[in-house]
Design an enzyme around this catalytic site. Sequence first.
Site: not given
Ligand code: SAM
Ligand code: SF4
Length: 358
Positions: A81, A85, A88, A125, A156, A216, A288
């Site tokens: 990606c 973030c 992530c 989801c 979802c 959500c 949730r």
């Molecule tokens: N890429 C898309 C986005 O970021 O909108 C969708 C997938 S992303 C993994 C969805 C959500 O999962 C993130 O916004 C975050 O809130 C949560 N998430 C991701 N990694 C996480 C982690 N290591 N611990 C807790 N929540 C996490």
């Molecule tokens: Fe990409 Fe992870 Fe951020 Fe979603 S949360 S945009 S998968 S880096």
Amino acid sequence: MQYIDLHSMTQANTTSAHALSSQNTSSSAALRHDWSLEEIQNLLQQPFNDLLFEAQTIHRQFHAQNEVQISSLLSIKTGACPEDCGYCSQSAKYNTALERERLLPLEEVIEKAKIAKSNGSSRFCMGAAWRNPTDKNLDKVIDMISAVREVGMQTCVTLGMLTDQQSQRLKDAGLDYYNHNLDTSPEFYGNVITTRTFQDRLDTLQYVRDKGINVCSGGILGMGEKATDRASMLQQLANMPQHPESVPINMLVQIEGTPLFGADGIDSIEFVRSIAAARILMPMSQVRLSAGRHEMSDEMQAMCFFAGANSIFYGDKLLTTENCETNDDLALFSRLGIKPSEVELGQTDLIKAEACHS
Ligand code: SAM
Ligand code: SF4
Ligand code: DTB
């Protein structure tokens, strides 16, 4: 502004909770959208027993008290990606040893949805590691949504940022929920993500809301944020013109190689307090208990359910990390007398606009 009459709701039973959750609420309560930060901070800082009593009392007015909705997650496109973030595993910017995977074939998605359904999940989801979907990718996701609906589950997806037109396409495909989290407070946001803004997130949520898709949206606790940041994130969610139908509260799953690996976590009592505050601020929403359950004791999860959490991710895997074992979840449900909530397909979960204005 009239708020909920606490004295009238201690006797709420399952029947009245169902009646309320079918949106017949306008006479019993006015949902607020004008919370000040100070009010939310005061709420969070109350004596623990007072906070939990208030949350559970409100919970019983709006929801069946011993039911938890269960959703299953599937990563349909994993890793690589472009976003940064800081929490992530899927960001290409960090060395997390995650194996990337292209968009899954439709058949595999259908097979996973069938398994999730037979295990008792009512919502499926699908998450993709994209900054935003291309229109071509969206065609394929739309096929997945149609197929999962045919399996007989609510759908979802969480695909990153959307345009107005893409949101309409998802609505037309019959999508039930779009997940897009605020993640944290506007003030702390820059410490976590720099490749998209907080306003970008609000814009996507607005497109989704305007199309009539259930929203959500929630966030992550335990990223080193301060208590004020947690209050501020909850304020952002609670003061939306319409509360999200589903509010996932994640506890950071620390991933080696990401900037937030080693961040100061959150004290478990503080976490339960945040769940309780979410319940009080957004009485009709599903709250949730999301990522991070794997690290929680049974007792901490039980406290979260008492504080008003009424939805979980179920299944051995979240997107890329471990979730609780399904047998452990079933055993905990049985010990607590909790039943998975039954969801009627086609029933709308949208919190009616008129119920949200006092
Ligand atoms: N890429 C898309 C986005 O970021 O909108 C969708 C997938 S992303 C993994 C969805 C959500 O999962 C993130 O916004 C975050 O809130 C949560 N998430 C991701 N990694 C996480 C982690 N290591 N611990 C807790 N929540 C996490
Ligand atoms: Fe990409 Fe992870 Fe951020 Fe979603 S949360 S945009 S998968 S880096
Ligand atoms: C949400 O709020 N939590 C889910 C879902 N929405 C998509 C994702 C949790 C991901 C946890 C880390 C992982 O498994 O990669």
